[in-house]
Design a protein around this motif. Structure first.
Motif, PDB file in Angstrom:
ATOM      1  N   PRO A 127       0.709  -1.326   0.049  1.00  0.00           N
ATOM      2  CA  PRO A 127       0.008   0.066   0.203  1.00  0.00           C
ATOM      3  C   PRO A 127       0.950   1.302  -0.018  1.00  0.00           C
ATOM      4  N   ARG A 186       1.821   1.997  -3.383  1.00  0.00           N
ATOM      5  CA  ARG A 186       0.817   2.576  -4.131  1.00  0.00           C
ATOM      6  C   ARG A 186       0.254   3.797  -4.059  1.00  0.00           C
ATOM      7  N   ASN A 187       0.213   4.250  -2.686  1.00  0.00           N
ATOM      8  CA  ASN A 187      -0.446   5.462  -2.155  1.00  0.00           C
ATOM      9  C   ASN A 187       0.743   6.415  -2.454  1.00  0.00           C
ATOM     10  N   ASP A 188       2.159   6.312  -2.479  1.00  0.00           N
ATOM     11  CA  ASP A 188       3.073   7.420  -2.417  1.00  0.00           C
ATOM     12  C   ASP A 188       3.877   7.526  -3.553  1.00  0.00           C
ATOM     13  N   ASN A 221       3.299   4.990  -6.915  1.00  0.00           N
ATOM     14  CA  ASN A 221       2.550   4.789  -8.224  1.00  0.00           C
ATOM     15  C   ASN A 221       1.073   3.812  -7.804  1.00  0.00           C
ATOM     16  N   GLU A 222       0.153   4.443  -7.944  1.00  0.00           N
ATOM     17  CA  GLU A 222      -0.935   3.636  -7.716  1.00  0.00           C
ATOM     18  C   GLU A 222      -1.346   2.501  -8.544  1.00  0.00           C
ATOM     19  N   GLY A 226       1.337   0.436  -9.185  1.00  0.00           N
ATOM     20  CA  GLY A 226       2.068  -0.558  -8.768  1.00  0.00           C
ATOM     21  C   GLY A 226       3.128  -1.114  -9.471  1.00  0.00           C
TER      22      GLY A 226
END
Ligand SMILES: N[C@@H](CCC(=O)N[C@@H](CS)C(=O)NCC(=O)O)C(=O)O
Length: 215
Positions: free
Chosen positions: A45, A48-50, A52-53, A55
């Motif tokens: 996560p 993906r949050n910080d 690249n969503e 991944g």
């Protein structure tokens, strides 16, 4: 700190497109190594949050701007510097056409094929590998035909479409079990032309993590 940061790892042909472009345009850039095969931060996560969503690598950071998808990164860098830029609407659309074909059908199949053959244990199911190999053969033949009688994919000079298409094509033949440059002579000749560009480097030299290391 360098002007550009590129999240990448040596075994990634998708990231190689961006790393090669940065080197060919003489950019001041530094890699941020991602432990793709070990800790796999891209699946978590935080990444993906910080970062690249989606991944995925590559991720390019330029000051406050961040880009993902190698085709977008190549387009951004070409527009920023004017280098390897398709000129005019026809060339731009033609370059986009080859970049999409490459992402989906050429390196889009070569990447998973090589991954299943070399980097998972046990290696991929032979039926899956055979399916991918069939698609790879058909699609490399299309690129080979396109390059027969012409130097580059969309123009008489190299563009981002050519840089995109190099993706996995310089990795060792042993990793595929077949020799792309030999089996497809027009691709082989074009790979030599791309290799002669000032700033060209092999993916294993350009990005960190070869030989394969895990944190
Ligand atoms: N079309 C994307 C493909 C990117 C891609 O698939 N990258 C792989 C590494 S080679 C990835 O990050 N995969 C995520 C995962 O398998 O967890 C691009 O060209 O940037």
């Amino acid at each position: 700190m360098a002007e550009f940061q590129l999240y990448c790892f040596a075994q990634s042909g998708n990231a190689y497109r961006a790393a090669l472009m940065l080197n060919l345009i003489g950019a001041d850039w530094e890699p941020v190594w991602i432990d793709f095969f070990g800790a796999m931060p891209q699946r978590g996560p935080e990444f993906r949050n910080d970062v690249n969503e989606m991944g995925e690598m590559p991720v390019l950071v330029h000051g406050k701007k961040k880009f993902t998808q190698s085709g977008v990164i190549l387009t951004y860098l070409a527009r920023l510097t004017g280098k390897f830029k398709p000129e005019g609407e026809d060339e731009e659309l033609e370059a986009l056409r080859w970049i999409i074909f490459d992402n989906q059908k050429v390196n889009g199949f070569l990447g998973p094929f090589r991954f299943l053959k070399n980097f998972v244990s046990p290696p991929g199911d032979p039926a899956v590998l055979a399916f991918l190999k069939g698609r790879i053969d058909g699609n490399l033949a299309i690129v080979n035909k396109r390059l027969t009688g012409r130097k580059f994919l969309v123009s008489d000079r190299p563009t981002i479409a050519d840089i995109s298409m190099t993706g996995y094509l310089y990795y060792p033949a042993e990793e595929f079990g077949f020799d792309i440059a030999k089996d497809y002579p027009a691709i082989g000749a074009w790979l030599e032309l791309m290799k002669a560009l000032p700033g060209w480097k092999h993916p294993y030299e350009l990005m960190p993590g070869y030989p394969l290391k895990r944190s």
